[in-house]
Design an enzyme around this catalytic site. Sequence first.
Site, PDB file in Angstrom:
ATOM      1  N   TYR A  28       2.299 -13.190  -2.679  1.00  0.00           N
ATOM      2  CA  TYR A  28       3.381 -12.356  -3.195  1.00  0.00           C
ATOM      3  C   TYR A  28       4.454 -13.284  -3.739  1.00  0.00           C
ATOM      4  CZ  TYR A  28       1.467  -8.273  -0.696  1.00  0.00           C
ATOM      5  OH  TYR A  28       0.674  -7.250  -0.235  1.00  0.00           O
TER       6      TYR A  28
ATOM      7  N   PHE B 252       0.134   1.517  -1.244  1.00  0.00           N
ATOM      8  CA  PHE B 252       0.447   2.486  -2.302  1.00  0.00           C
ATOM      9  C   PHE B 252       0.585   3.906  -1.743  1.00  0.00           C
ATOM     10  CE2 PHE B 252      -1.901  -0.371  -5.567  1.00  0.00           C
ATOM     11  CZ  PHE B 252      -0.792  -1.199  -5.639  1.00  0.00           C
ATOM     12  N   PRO B 253       1.294   4.112  -0.622  1.00  0.00           N
ATOM     13  CA  PRO B 253       1.470   5.476  -0.104  1.00  0.00           C
ATOM     14  C   PRO B 253       2.320   6.347  -1.028  1.00  0.00           C
ATOM     15  CG  PRO B 253       2.906   3.971   1.065  1.00  0.00           C
ATOM     16  CD  PRO B 253       2.011   3.126   0.198  1.00  0.00           C
ATOM     17  N   LEU B 254       3.046   5.709  -1.936  1.00  0.00           N
ATOM     18  CA  LEU B 254       3.846   6.450  -2.913  1.00  0.00           C
ATOM     19  C   LEU B 254       3.191   6.444  -4.286  1.00  0.00           C
ATOM     20  CD1 LEU B 254       7.420   5.158  -1.947  1.00  0.00           C
ATOM     21  CD2 LEU B 254       6.227   7.201  -1.144  1.00  0.00           C
ATOM     22  N   GLY B 255       1.931   6.057  -4.350  1.00  0.00           N
ATOM     23  CA  GLY B 255       1.269   5.889  -5.633  1.00  0.00           C
ATOM     24  C   GLY B 255       1.360   4.448  -6.078  1.00  0.00           C
TER      25      GLY B 255
END
Length: 285
Positions: free
Chosen positions: A57, A205-208
Amino acid sequence: MDSFPLGRFSVSRIGFGAMQLPGPNVFGPPRDRDEALAVLRRAVELGVDHIDTAQFYGPDVANALIREALHPYPENLALVSKVGGRRDDSGGWLPVDAPADLRRDIETNLRALGVDQLAAVNLRLFESDGPDQLFDDQLSAMIEARDDGLIGGIGLSNVNREHLLHALDRTEIACVQNAYNLLDRSSEPVLRECTARGIAFVPFFPLGAAFVQPNPVLTHRSVVDTAERIGCTPAQVALAWTLSVAPNVLLIPGTSSVRHLEENLDVASIELDEDTRGRLNALAT
């Protein structure tokens, strides 16, 4: 807040993901370095005891920020990283497959974070239809790192059910980290297997997908309508739904904003009624 086992730790079900701390596309320095450090410190102040990160990252950015903000770390803080990938000079994502490279990258994470052991490390797969000889060799490297005391638990990321079952025939698995959200339930078989076996499931990606605009989850009419009706944000609706799916789900929403961090952690107090959950459940059918 409820907790769930993660290796030798028991962590709150809402943690923090460091993926958004570096610059755009998880590449380069943060837009606002002081705010990034403030987010990490505020997260721990508010009880976050599970931080997910990776040396790639940035690269080399997220771990450096975590160390500067939080070292020496609280004893109850579970630091989880991942190996199996790297970044090229233009920010592209590339696999790192060789078992020796996995061991090297675990050691790099340890040095960058300033610790002797990580709570867990996820083996991140990029392209694999199922378990093969390379996967077995990679598992051997992860098992050796755990047995040598470098990591407390072995995690898997971006795997299917067959990968998970094959790995469980060889060793304990502390967690699985796969994409999962209101609109993408392709990892449902993996989630069900983890739930049945008491393994932590950590949706990314729980929010997309962070790289897709406009965000299909946060702009979905049902999500927006639900947020307006219960007085919260679309992101909080999506996170609250994900948290409610199973007791072994551990959220790691990421942000580079203290305000958004606090909103994310407030999700622990949001309860969706049965009718609301039913309508949200139907979005992927």
